[in-house]
Design an enzyme around this catalytic site. Structure first.
Site, PDB file in Angstrom:
ATOM      1  N   THR A 112     -28.694 -10.357 -21.798  1.00 35.18           N
ATOM      2  CA  THR A 112     -29.144  -9.071 -22.337  1.00 35.18           C
ATOM      3  C   THR A 112     -30.089  -8.332 -21.398  1.00 35.18           C
ATOM      4  O   THR A 112     -30.224  -7.111 -21.504  1.00 35.18           O
ATOM      5  CB  THR A 112     -29.865  -9.274 -23.678  1.00 35.18           C
ATOM      6  OG1 THR A 112     -31.033 -10.080 -23.467  1.00 35.18           O
ATOM      7  CG2 THR A 112     -28.950  -9.942 -24.695  1.00 35.18           C
ATOM      8  N   GLU A 174     -23.479 -12.227 -26.007  1.00 37.10           N
ATOM      9  CA  GLU A 174     -24.701 -11.879 -25.278  1.00 37.10           C
ATOM     10  C   GLU A 174     -25.719 -13.007 -25.441  1.00 37.10           C
ATOM     11  O   GLU A 174     -25.865 -13.568 -26.528  1.00 37.10           O
ATOM     12  CB  GLU A 174     -25.298 -10.579 -25.813  1.00 37.10           C
ATOM     13  CG  GLU A 174     -24.511  -9.330 -25.474  1.00 37.10           C
ATOM     14  CD  GLU A 174     -24.846  -8.773 -24.091  1.00 37.10           C
ATOM     15  OE1 GLU A 174     -25.692  -9.387 -23.390  1.00 37.10           O
ATOM     16  OE2 GLU A 174     -24.276  -7.726 -23.733  1.00 37.10           O
ATOM     17  N   ASP A 232     -24.411 -10.218 -14.640  1.00 34.90           N
ATOM     18  CA  ASP A 232     -24.626 -11.202 -15.695  1.00 34.90           C
ATOM     19  C   ASP A 232     -23.397 -12.074 -15.951  1.00 34.90           C
ATOM     20  O   ASP A 232     -22.275 -11.627 -15.737  1.00 34.90           O
ATOM     21  CB  ASP A 232     -25.073 -10.500 -16.990  1.00 34.90           C
ATOM     22  CG  ASP A 232     -24.115  -9.395 -17.440  1.00 34.90           C
ATOM     23  OD1 ASP A 232     -23.701  -8.575 -16.600  1.00 34.90           O
ATOM     24  OD2 ASP A 232     -23.802  -9.347 -18.641  1.00 34.90           O
TER      25      ASP A 232
END
Length: 341
Positions: A112, A174, A232
């Protein structure tokens, strides 16, 4: 003489008449076939389909009767959504058809880059979302934010192998993590993941991938499907551990990697590094493995970022975006192990 001729002529006439009469007797008269109605035989060997269950007026069907080997699936994880046309009744007497499969083909992992409270606010109140949020509060809870049958807005512009716009076909997870900072040299320094989070992620991914029969080649990082703009979940996400301990995702075989590495260093790898043909082949192999990448024959920005994303996932000890012999050997070993089918 006249008598003889008369007898011959009379014989011809008699023979001719006789032949005509016989021909008339032998004339074929076709018979009109009688049409018999077809007898419909019911296939008594076909197994009856499991019934749709109804609870409080809502229909459910949770039994798979299709061929799992073909990734067909008739199970529903939730209620059956049906039309309600005005003046008509939709019935499920022949439900379900065997020829169907899941929308969920991919599972995408993110961080996140925010703490817990802000992660919840952003993912529930703004124009971005995910199906699940793994918190960092040390409890045993995992937050569901979007129905698995609905599209969450987590992947954005994305591609893997022949598929694009992966929001349409993926489930997004997430993980609360602050992301990275940069040091004085500009290198990204990533934040570690909590041990409790990793166990949550492993259990969640295992459950989803088994239910939807998601192949290991489709369990990916956000950086894999959008390498030029995303990092990510970064190099500290333990992909190898998930592979070793939970049989989740892809990883190369060490023996194959070592073999390709020895071949690379024995063929004077540095001398061909900047050759356009070599660069073109590397770009082609990255695309063959799954990354969306154009072939320029140059170490351009997109290629460097794609190599960096590849290193985040498969060579996290060094993520400098340079295709060195070890990174190259890992790529070859992965292509060998996970060919495009």
């Amino acid at each position: 003489m006249r008598k003889t001729l008369y007898i011959i002529g009379l014989s011809v006439v008699v023979f001719s008449c006789t032949s005509r009469q016989n021909a008339k007797k032998r004339q074929y008269i076709p018979r009109t076939p009688s049409v018999q109605p077809k007898t419909v035989t019911k296939n008594t060997t076909e197994k009856p389909k499991p019934k749709v269950s109804t609870e409080h007026g809502v229909d459910f069907f949770t039994t798979n009767i299709a061929d799992a080997a073909n990734n067909d699936n008739t199970a529903s994880y939730g209620s059956i959504v049906s039309a309600k046309p005005a003046g008509y009744k939709v019935v499920k007497d022949y439900f379900p058809a065997i020829a169907q499969n899941f929308r969920q083909k991919y599972l995408i992992l993110h961080y996140t880059a925010l703490p817990d409270d802000k992660s919840i606010t952003v993912l529930t109140q703004q124009a971005v979302s995910a199906h699940y949020l793994v918190n960092n509060t040390g409890d045993n809870e995992i937050y569901q934010l979007v129905d698995e049958n609905k599209r969450a807005y987590h992947a954005g512009v994305s591609a893997w192998r022949t598929d694009k716009n992966l929001n349409d076909t993926s489930i997004g997870i997430e993980i609360v993590n602050t992301g990275y900072t940069t040091d004085a040299s500009g290198k990204r320094i990533f934040a570690p993941f909590d041990e409790a989070q990793i166990k949550k992620v492993a259990a969640l991914v295992k459950d989803i991938t088994v239910r939807y029969q998601i192949p290991v080649t489709n369990i990916l990082a956000h950086s894999d499907i959008a390498p030029t703009r995303k990092q990510d979940p970064g190099p500290l996400f333990p992909w190898k551990r998930l592979y070793d301990e939970y049989q989740i995702g892809m990883w190369y075989d060490e023996a194959a990697k070592q073999s390709f590495y020895e071949l690379a260093v024995s063929t004077d790898f540095p001398s061909k590094y900047n050759d356009s043909t070599f660069i073109f082949n590397v770009q082609m192999q990255l695309q063959q493995f799954g990354y969306a990448l154009d072939f320029s024959g140059k170490w351009d920005d997109a290629t460097k970022k794609t190599i960096e994303a590849f290193q985040y996932h498969f060579r996290p000890q060094n993520y400098d975006g340079i295709m060195d012999p070890e990174t190259y050997a890992i790529l070859q070993a992965l292509i060998l192990k996970y060919p495009v089918k």
